[in-house]
Design a protein around this motif. Structure first.
Motif, PDB file in Angstrom:
ATOM      1  N   SER A  87       0.887  -1.005  -0.021  1.00 17.10           N
ATOM      2  CA  SER A  87       0.124   0.083   0.016  1.00 17.10           C
ATOM      3  C   SER A  87       0.872   1.094   0.049  1.00 17.10           C
ATOM      4  CB  SER A  87      -0.961  -0.086   1.233  1.00 17.10           C
ATOM      5  OG  SER A  87      -0.088   0.235   2.212  1.00 17.10           O
ATOM      6  N   PHE A  88       0.332   2.362  -0.194  1.00 13.11           N
ATOM      7  CA  PHE A  88       0.968   3.763  -0.111  1.00 13.11           C
ATOM      8  C   PHE A  88      -0.029   4.686   0.406  1.00 13.11           C
ATOM      9  CE2 PHE A  88      -1.111   4.338  -4.087  1.00 13.11           C
ATOM     10  CZ  PHE A  88      -0.660   5.609  -4.478  1.00 13.11           C
ATOM     11  N   ALA A  89       0.397   5.873   0.950  1.00 14.57           N
ATOM     12  CA  ALA A  89       0.046   6.897   1.412  1.00 14.57           C
ATOM     13  C   ALA A  89       0.481   8.292   1.143  1.00 14.57           C
ATOM     14  CB  ALA A  89      -0.427   6.916   2.963  1.00 14.57           C
ATOM     15  N   LEU A  90      -0.110   9.265   1.058  1.00 11.34           N
ATOM     16  CA  LEU A  90       0.369  10.702   0.880  1.00 11.34           C
ATOM     17  C   LEU A  90       0.234  11.524   1.854  1.00 11.34           C
ATOM     18  CD1 LEU A  90       1.541  12.765  -1.379  1.00 11.34           C
ATOM     19  CD2 LEU A  90      -0.681  13.284  -1.950  1.00 11.34           C
ATOM     20  N   SER A  91       1.231  12.211   2.438  1.00 14.87           N
ATOM     21  CA  SER A  91       1.210  13.122   3.874  1.00 14.87           C
ATOM     22  C   SER A  91       0.097  14.108   3.308  1.00 14.87           C
ATOM     23  CB  SER A  91       2.377  13.494   4.080  1.00 14.87           C
ATOM     24  OG  SER A  91       2.885  14.429   3.124  1.00 14.87           O
ATOM     25  N   PRO A  92      -0.407  14.748   4.612  1.00 16.20           N
ATOM     26  CA  PRO A  92      -1.305  15.728   4.543  1.00 16.20           C
ATOM     27  C   PRO A  92      -0.661  16.934   3.765  1.00 16.20           C
ATOM     28  CG  PRO A  92      -1.766  14.978   6.510  1.00 16.20           C
ATOM     29  CD  PRO A  92      -0.546  14.398   5.943  1.00 16.20           C
ATOM     30  N   ASP A  93       0.438  17.274   3.887  1.00 14.46           N
ATOM     31  CA  ASP A  93       1.180  18.391   3.252  1.00 14.46           C
ATOM     32  C   ASP A  93       1.462  18.272   1.800  1.00 14.46           C
ATOM     33  OD1 ASP A  93       3.342  16.816   3.458  1.00 14.46           O
ATOM     34  OD2 ASP A  93       4.472  18.129   4.954  1.00 14.46           O
ATOM     35  N   VAL A 148       5.432   4.133   1.577  1.00 13.12           N
ATOM     36  CA  VAL A 148       5.226   2.900   0.768  1.00 13.12           C
ATOM     37  C   VAL A 148       5.304   1.663   1.661  1.00 13.12           C
ATOM     38  CG1 VAL A 148       5.864   1.536  -1.047  1.00 13.12           C
ATOM     39  CG2 VAL A 148       6.035   4.069  -1.188  1.00 13.12           C
ATOM     40  N   THR A 149       4.503   0.770   1.837  1.00 11.27           N
ATOM     41  CA  THR A 149       4.480  -0.417   2.468  1.00 11.27           C
ATOM     42  C   THR A 149       4.787  -1.717   1.491  1.00 11.27           C
ATOM     43  OG1 THR A 149       2.287  -1.244   2.740  1.00 11.27           O
ATOM     44  CG2 THR A 149       3.230   0.414   4.519  1.00 11.27           C
ATOM     45  N   ARG A 150       5.710  -2.590   2.044  1.00  7.71           N
ATOM     46  CA  ARG A 150       5.678  -3.571   1.046  1.00  7.71           C
ATOM     47  C   ARG A 150       5.255  -4.706   1.657  1.00  7.71           C
ATOM     48  NH1 ARG A 150      10.283  -0.357   0.804  1.00  7.71           N
ATOM     49  NH2 ARG A 150      11.161   0.042  -1.302  1.00  7.71           N
ATOM     50  N   GLY A 210       9.258  -5.490  11.410  1.00  7.27           N
ATOM     51  CA  GLY A 210       9.324  -6.825  11.953  1.00  7.27           C
ATOM     52  C   GLY A 210       7.979  -7.363  11.831  1.00  7.27           C
ATOM     53  N   PHE A 211       7.132  -6.657  10.881  1.00  5.47           N
ATOM     54  CA  PHE A 211       5.766  -7.133  10.778  1.00  5.47           C
ATOM     55  C   PHE A 211       5.447  -6.670   9.476  1.00  5.47           C
ATOM     56  CE2 PHE A 211       5.504  -3.971  13.769  1.00  5.47           C
ATOM     57  CZ  PHE A 211       4.641  -2.943  12.931  1.00  5.47           C
ATOM     58  N   LYS A 212       4.425  -7.428   8.839  1.00  2.00           N
ATOM     59  CA  LYS A 212       3.861  -6.718   7.474  1.00  2.00           C
ATOM     60  C   LYS A 212       2.763  -5.659   7.806  1.00  2.00           C
ATOM     61  CE  LYS A 212       5.036 -11.024   5.019  1.00  2.00           C
ATOM     62  NZ  LYS A 212       4.354 -12.112   4.129  1.00  2.00           N
ATOM     63  N   VAL A 213       3.041  -4.537   7.153  1.00  2.18           N
ATOM     64  CA  VAL A 213       2.133  -3.363   7.240  1.00  2.18           C
ATOM     65  C   VAL A 213       1.281  -3.744   6.060  1.00  2.18           C
ATOM     66  CG1 VAL A 213       1.768  -1.020   7.413  1.00  2.18           C
ATOM     67  CG2 VAL A 213       3.588  -1.930   8.690  1.00  2.18           C
ATOM     68  N   ARG A 214       0.038  -3.934   6.109  1.00  2.00           N
ATOM     69  CA  ARG A 214      -0.916  -4.306   4.779  1.00  2.00           C
ATOM     70  C   ARG A 214      -1.452  -3.008   4.354  1.00  2.00           C
ATOM     71  NH1 ARG A 214      -3.400  -9.368   7.045  1.00  2.00           N
ATOM     72  NH2 ARG A 214      -4.457  -8.001   8.258  1.00  2.00           N
ATOM     73  N   ARG A 215      -1.882  -1.927   5.197  1.00  2.45           N
ATOM     74  CA  ARG A 215      -2.306  -0.945   4.925  1.00  2.45           C
ATOM     75  C   ARG A 215      -1.882   0.370   5.859  1.00  2.45           C
ATOM     76  NH1 ARG A 215      -3.828  -3.093   0.948  1.00  2.45           N
ATOM     77  NH2 ARG A 215      -5.901  -4.058   0.665  1.00  2.45           N
ATOM     78  N   CYS A 216      -1.929   1.671   5.178  1.00  2.16           N
ATOM     79  CA  CYS A 216      -1.358   2.538   5.854  1.00  2.16           C
ATOM     80  C   CYS A 216      -2.058   4.070   5.578  1.00  2.16           C
ATOM     81  CB  CYS A 216       0.142   2.822   5.555  1.00  2.16           C
ATOM     82  SG  CYS A 216       0.568   3.119   3.940  1.00  2.16           S
ATOM     83  N   GLY A 239      -0.865   2.141  10.779  1.00  2.00           N
ATOM     84  CA  GLY A 239      -0.397   1.109   9.888  1.00  2.00           C
ATOM     85  C   GLY A 239      -1.179  -0.151  10.332  1.00  2.00           C
ATOM     86  N   ALA A 240      -1.800  -1.037   9.505  1.00  2.00           N
ATOM     87  CA  ALA A 240      -2.577  -2.037   9.845  1.00  2.00           C
ATOM     88  C   ALA A 240      -1.913  -3.320   9.435  1.00  2.00           C
ATOM     89  CB  ALA A 240      -3.922  -2.014   9.056  1.00  2.00           C
ATOM     90  N   SER A 241      -1.687  -4.189  10.270  1.00  2.00           N
ATOM     91  CA  SER A 241      -1.074  -5.632  10.267  1.00  2.00           C
ATOM     92  C   SER A 241      -1.826  -6.459  11.066  1.00  2.00           C
ATOM     93  CB  SER A 241       0.262  -5.155  10.760  1.00  2.00           C
ATOM     94  OG  SER A 241       0.609  -5.678  12.090  1.00  2.00           O
ATOM     95  N   PRO A 242      -1.379  -7.920  10.560  1.00  2.00           N
ATOM     96  CA  PRO A 242      -1.846  -9.262  11.338  1.00  2.00           C
ATOM     97  C   PRO A 242      -2.052  -8.971  12.856  1.00  2.00           C
ATOM     98  CG  PRO A 242      -0.530  -9.863   9.392  1.00  2.00           C
ATOM     99  CD  PRO A 242      -0.238  -8.455   9.715  1.00  2.00           C
TER     100      PRO A 242
END
Length: 185
Positions: free
Chosen positions: A48-54, A60-62, A83-89, A99-102
């Motif tokens: 996933s990826f996200a853009l900062s408010p500014d 980018v998460t992998r 140390g864990f997979k970030v699926r959404r950010c 960041g959301a992970s398992p």
């Protein structure tokens, strides 16, 4: 895809290179343009990826545990193995990322990528809403229904829960005024 304030778009593309190595392409398109005005290339396979408010940084998460913070000119600001997979950010502010992970939802410093705290909401999707709320989709309720929770971004207290017996609710999104929610079931 992420729409910018000027009507442009940031798009994420992942491709398998000629050398069988995955490549991430972050492409910036101007308003009403089909040709990218900027392409940032990173190694790996993006989740996933996200853009900062500014609108000056991209996260980018992998599918590996790697998270990368990039300035929109293409320079890597910092990178961290979480140390864990970030699926959404998503950026909550210029200083804070979720960041959301398992393992749960992680509050992360947007400058250093240091994890500040974790909340035990194991989810499949995460999105923002008005008034400091976030929508957490595909939550397991009482070990039977997968639904959606709307929680406070400040303290992660549950504000509302939605479930339809026998269905998985996912991709929950709030309207800009927060009065309506759309989701897939």
């Amino acid at each position: 895809m992420i729409v910018t304030r000027d009507g442009g778009v940031w798009a994420l593309r992942v491709k398998n290179g000629k050398d069988a190595q995955w490549k991430i392409l972050l492409m910036r398109f101007g308003p009403r343009s089909s040709e990218p005005v900027k392409i940032i290339e990173l190694a790996g396979e993006a989740a996933s990826f996200a853009l900062s408010p500014d609108e000056r940084r991209l996260l980018v998460t992998r599918h590996s545990n790697l998270v990368t913070l990039v300035d929109v000119d293409g320079g890597v600001i910092t990178e961290r193995d979480m140390g864990f997979k970030v699926r959404r950010c998503m950026f909550l502010s210029d200083e804070e990322i979720l960041g959301a992970s398992p393992k749960g939802i992680h509050r992360i410093n947007a400058r250093t990528l240091e994890e500040a705290e974790t909340f035990p909401y194991k989810d499949k999707d995460l999105s923002g809403g008005p008034g400091g709320v976030i929508v957490v989709s595909a939550m397991l309720f009482e070990k039977k229904d997968l639904g959606i929770r709307i929680v406070s971004a400040k303290d992660f207290k549950v504000l509302k829960e939605f479930a339809i017996p026998g269905h998985v609710l996912t991709l929950g999104r709030l309207s800009p005024d927060g009065r309506y929610m759309a989701c897939m079931a």
